[in-house]
Design a protein around this motif. Structure first.
Motif, PDB file in Angstrom:
ATOM      1  N   UNK A 159       0.829  -1.209   0.000  1.00  0.00           N
ATOM      2  CA  UNK A 159       0.000   0.000   0.000  1.00  0.00           C
ATOM      3  C   UNK A 159       0.867   1.265   0.000  1.00  0.00           C
ATOM      4  N   UNK A 160       1.849   1.310   0.899  1.00  0.00           N
ATOM      5  CA  UNK A 160       2.711   2.493   0.942  1.00  0.00           C
ATOM      6  C   UNK A 160       3.646   2.516  -0.266  1.00  0.00           C
TER       7      UNK A 160
ATOM      8  N   UNK B 217       2.907   1.557  -3.300  1.00  0.00           N
ATOM      9  CA  UNK B 217       2.142   2.146  -4.405  1.00  0.00           C
ATOM     10  C   UNK B 217       2.103   3.660  -4.295  1.00  0.00           C
ATOM     11  N   UNK B 218       1.933   4.143  -3.056  1.00  0.00           N
ATOM     12  CA  UNK B 218       1.896   5.595  -2.869  1.00  0.00           C
ATOM     13  C   UNK B 218       3.209   6.239  -3.304  1.00  0.00           C
TER      14      UNK B 218
END
Lengths: 209, 750
Positions: free
Chosen positions: B635-636, B638-639
């Motif tokens: 998730x991070x 991808x950010x």
């Protein structure tokens, strides 16, 4: 001060928003009428319009009614951060260009750095601190966490407030609606795509609820 | 999508490559077992998400202390001048002012350089007081244009001449290489000054307690600032503590000790009260660095089949009063080439010194190299991706050095090409019809980001079963707190919420600054090491209670069980309650073998539309494929990629620090005139991780991700523009005016 819901056009951009603020004319106009601090300003003479440097105003902030004295040149942002210690609202550009200080005034998103506290007199302010109900986060807040719709997090309160304002008005926003509603907020880490995902997912959750 | 894939995976290159890679990627000895993770490699929301979304996360801007004063800095209005005298008297007499200090003697070399500072009861009073400081300057000639600074008779910025050698290297014989080539081509590419413009402006609070100084700083480097302050104030480092709570963006501009932080410490010492200095957006625009410009000329020799025979690169960069970036690494390293020559020069001008900016040097070098290759491919009438594959290297320094431990770039090419629809590009650049031209381009990337051996982390287990991790790293927005919690939790079979993460304090165990994509590959292995040691220790304790040898004990789902008799077991808490005291386990990030090169790789594929009447570029889609070893948190991660594409797009289309030559000052020091990408400019973005785990690298096989996705982003977009309109803009930002100029160049040629 409207940022969203313009009927004639589908999109309302950051540039339009800046234009609608009059490039600072609002702030300057009011300031020249009420003037600034006593120490550096001429005293009022007989026949002059009422000149004052401080005024008592009343605000409802996150549901709490307050009465407080503000300087004539004090911005709403200064009142929130410095007087009320509501530091979730950020000072990022301090000239109405980035949306980091966005709060809701009577339900409408405003740049609090670009508005005198006096202009908000009698108004109802909602800042990021007032969104959650106890431990229960607002749907938009939860969606920002779930989608990782932030990086450094500094612009996040502003984005969340702008998103809440959008979803309060528009139950089923299109991707263009979301982009337009957030066009007045800058995310320097560049996480816009995740922010759209969060707003879109929050709108779905809110519709289901 | 299958039929869109232009790369035949059964092609010779791929088979050969797979063979070589197959032997390459095998680890010498298996690292700690990495499979069966519950969190690592998955997508987990940040452990501190609630703080961020409720406004409870406190940034340096948000902190205040009893009796705190506000500092402001007086800055030189002149780009070059001698300070003749400074009179602080009138400022000191202004009501509310508690201290004023001089910060400059002799010459100021850029508009914005610190001259004096005041501390007052509030910001407004401090600002008023600055106006009362009387400074007499002897104004001298300045130069802020790189071209003018290189000319004969230009005002001299530093003690040396304005043009200084920065970097020279040579391998093989480029002249011989050019002779062997079927085609020799030379072209120049330009990048301009890009300002970090962090959301939270630079800020510090200094507070003395007797001989001890504590500084709350918006920094990427608590350790570095601690040492820097100790040096600047001539005091022992042991008496300085630097704390970073939350920080609103750094991108390289917050790696060093800020000059105004030293001023805050001096003002605090003089007044005996805490002093806070927060820079304004205006100051943040022209006083705290930017990405140096570059003007890179590449000459390349190539065989008809695309084999590179020689590359030479000449760069004139400008980092203002600083040295700027060496940009040669991509040219020297990434593609197979026996003969490479590099000459780089810094050109001094009267602006503040540049600072590292997300992937310093690589962004500029990649823009030039990848643009050059795209144009070269067109000249050879060759698929640009095939040209890159033709010169694919498996050893570093252009296939002349040591082998890459792992290199997943070919996977990035394959998956990226598939996802963008590479076959749909214009076979001949500019081939499309109509006034809106569509194009697809790509660019490759190399970076280090293997982490720093010797990084420390302490994992403490309390008798009640709670756990904390102390590490002197800092979370600059990448999710470091969460990464630490995930690694500790996964190793101890606990949940991330069970781990209290303590970071951002220079008193904690040593960790490097958060720059160079080194935080996760430094910190995560150190935490993993500490947690593995904790598990081993607790297994010993459990073995005694369970009457089984330690080797027989396994930790599964918060429970120590006997392998041969899984019914026999003890809960994690039942074991740790027997600890005599909280137990601390010291973790350290190990070193890696010197016989291999460790790099991260990636490739971006961009699709754009260019309006040939207005020159306006619309980026439609970017696919970003990266080899960063094991992803810790998808998730991070991808950010990181999405943010880097956005920044690369922003730099490619909009961003430029513009100087006024007459006054020597910046004309666009705000968000209105210094354009950055907004939500209206964002294309569809597709992050791809190719998951090549490098077990030689560290106990998690993880590489850093901060820089890599920023490196090829602008270059891939520029190459897509080339594919769309048939002429390369060769300069960023690609403003509409520059695109129209490029189109005129094309007309003139035809």
């Amino acid at each position: 001060m409207e940022r969203t819901g313009k009927k004639k056009r589908k999109t309302f951009t950051r540039r339009d928003f800046l234009k609608s603020l009059g490039g600072g004319a609002v702030g300057i106009g009011v300031a020249s009428k009420v003037l600034g601090r006593e120490s550096i300003l001429p005293q009022a003479g007989p026949g002059d319009p009422e000149i004052f440097s401080r005024k008592k105003i009343s605000l409802t902030v996150n549901g709490k009614s307050l009465s407080l004295e503000v300087d004539a040149d004090e911005t709403l942002l200064q009142v929130l951060r410095d007087k009320l210690q509501l530091t979730g609202t950020k000072r990022t550009c301090n000239r109405g260009e980035c949306g980091g200080c966005t709060v809701l005034l009577n339900g409408t998103p405003v740049y609090s750095c670009h508005m005198l506290a006096l202009q908000a007199d009698g108004g109802e302010i909602l800042s990021v601190e007032g969104l959650a109900k106890g431990d229960k986060l607002h749907t938009v807040q939860q969606a920002f966490i779930d989608k990782d719709a932030y990086q450094c997090g500094f612009c996040t309160p502003g984005f969340i407030m702008a998103s809440v304002a959008l979803l309060n008005k528009t139950k089923t926003p299109s991707p263009e609606d979301i982009r337009a509603a957030l066009a007045g907020n800058l995310c320097r880490c560049g996480n816009y795509q995740k922010i759209y995902e969060a707003v879109s997912s929050a709108s779905e959750t809110m519709r289901r609820a | 999508m299958k039929n869109r894939n232009p790369i035949d995976s059964s092609s010779l290159e791929y088979i050969e490559l797979a063979k070589i890679q197959g032997t390459q990627t095998k680890p010498e000895k298996p690292a700690a077992p990495a499979e069966g993770f519950k969190y690592i490699g998955k997508a987990t929301p940040r452990v501190d998400g609630k703080k961020i979304v409720t406004g409870a996360a406190r940034y340096t801007h948000d902190l205040s202390f009893e009796g705190m004063l506000y500092g402001k800095v007086l800055r030189s209005p002149h780009a070059c001048a001698d300070v003749v005298s400074i009179d602080l008297g009138p400022a000191l007499n202004y009501p509310g002012v508690k201290a004023a200090i001089k910060l400059k003697e002799g010459r100021v070399k850029w508009a914005g350089e610190q001259v004096a500072a005041v501390a007052a009861v509030d910001e407004q009073t401090a600002e008023e007081a600055l106006k009362l400081i009387k400074v007499e300057y002897k104004v001298l000639p300045h130069v802020v244009s790189v071209d003018k600074a290189m000319a004969q008779g230009a005002p001299q910025v530093q003690d040396t001449g304005n043009v200084q050698e920065l970097n020279k290297s040579n391998r093989g014989d480029v002249e011989k290489g050019f002779k062997e080539a079927d085609l020799v081509f030379e072209q120049t590419y330009v990048t301009n000054w890009e300002v970090h413009q962090t959301a939270e402006t630079h800020s510090s609070i200094a507070k003395w307690d007797g001989e001890n100084l504590t500084v709350w700083d918006s920094t990427q480097a608590v350790m570095g600032v601690r040492d820097g302050l100790a040096r600047a104030l001539n005091m022992p480092a042991s008496r300085v503590k630097v704390i970073k709570t939350y920080m609103g963006g750094g991108f390289g501009s917050k790696l060093g000790t800020q000059d105004f932080t030293v001023a805050a410490a001096r003002l605090a010492l003089e007044t005996g009260r805490p002093v806070k200095i927060v820079l304004t957006r205006r100051e943040n625009s022209y006083c705290v660095g930017y990405r140096p410009s570059s003007r890179i000329t590449i000459k390349g020799g190539v065989k008809k089949d695309g084999t590179l025979t020689a590359l030479s690169m000449k760069n004139y960069n400008s980092g203002g009063t600083g040295r700027g970036d060496g940009c040669a690494e991509p040219v020297v390293d990434v593609y197979k080439c026996p003969n490479v020559k590099v000459e780089e020069y810094s050109v001094f001008v009267n602006t503040c010194a540049s600072r590292p900016t997300r992937a310093p040097g690589h962004v500029q070098g990649t823009f030039a190299l990848e643009g050059f290759l795209e144009e070269l491919a067109a000249k050879l009438n060759m698929d640009p991706l095939e040209l890159r594959m033709k010169n694919y290297s498996i050893k570093n320094v252009g296939d002349t050095g040591i082998p890459y431990s792992t290199k997943g770039l070919e996977r990035c090419y394959k998956q990226g090409a598939e996802k963008i629809g590479w076959a749909l590009r214009n076979k001949k650049p500019g081939g499309g019809a109509g006034k809106i031209k569509r194009g697809i381009g790509m660019a490759s990337q190399i970076w280090w980001g293997s982490g720093v051996p010797g990084t420390l982390a302490d994992l403490k287990i309390y008798r009640d079963g709670s756990v904390d991790v102390e590490c002197g790293t800092q979370d600059i927005g990448c999710g470091t707190r969460t990464h630490i919690a995930l690694v500790a939790a996964d190793t101890l079979t606990l949940e991330p919420k069970d781990i209290t993460v303590k970071i951002g304090n220079s008193d904690y165990p040593w960790a490097p600054n958060s720059g160079g994509s080194q935080t996760t590959p430094s910190v995560a292995p150190a935490v993993r090491d500490a947690a593995i040691k904790a598990v081993e220790y607790l297994k010993q304790m459990a073995s005694k209670k369970l009457n089984a040898p330690p080797a027989e004990i396994v930790l599964e789902n918060r429970r120590f069980v006997v392998k041969s008799d899984p019914a026999k077991g003890l809960d994690f808490n039942e074991v740790v309650k027997d600890l005599r005291r909280p137990a601390v386990f010291h973790g350290e990030r190990s070193s890696f073998p010197a016989t291999f090169a460790f790099n991260s790789f990636g490739a971006h594929f961009a699709e754009v539309e260019v309006d040939t009447e207005t020159g306006k570029i619309k980026v439609k889609k970017v696919v970003a494929a990266h080899d960063i070893g094991r992803v810790i948190n998808r998730l991070t991660a991808e950010s990181q990629v999405i943010g880097a594409i956005t920044q690369g797009l922003s730099a490619a289309l909009f961003e430029e620090k513009i100087m006024d030559h007459e006054t020597g000052s910046m004309v666009n020091p705000n968000f209105h005139d210094y354009k950055v990408a907004t939500s209206m400019d964002i294309p569809e973005m597709v992050p791809v991780f190719v998951d090549v785990i490098d077990d030689r690298l560290n106990n998690l096989g993880a590489k850093g991700l901060g820089e890599p996705p920023r490196i090829p982003a602008s270059a891939a977009i520029a190459n897509a523009v080339f594919n769309a309109i048939g002429v390369h803009p060769r300069e960023i930002p690609m403003t509409p005016a520059k695109v129209l100029q490029a189109l005129k160049r094309k007309e003139a040629k035809s």
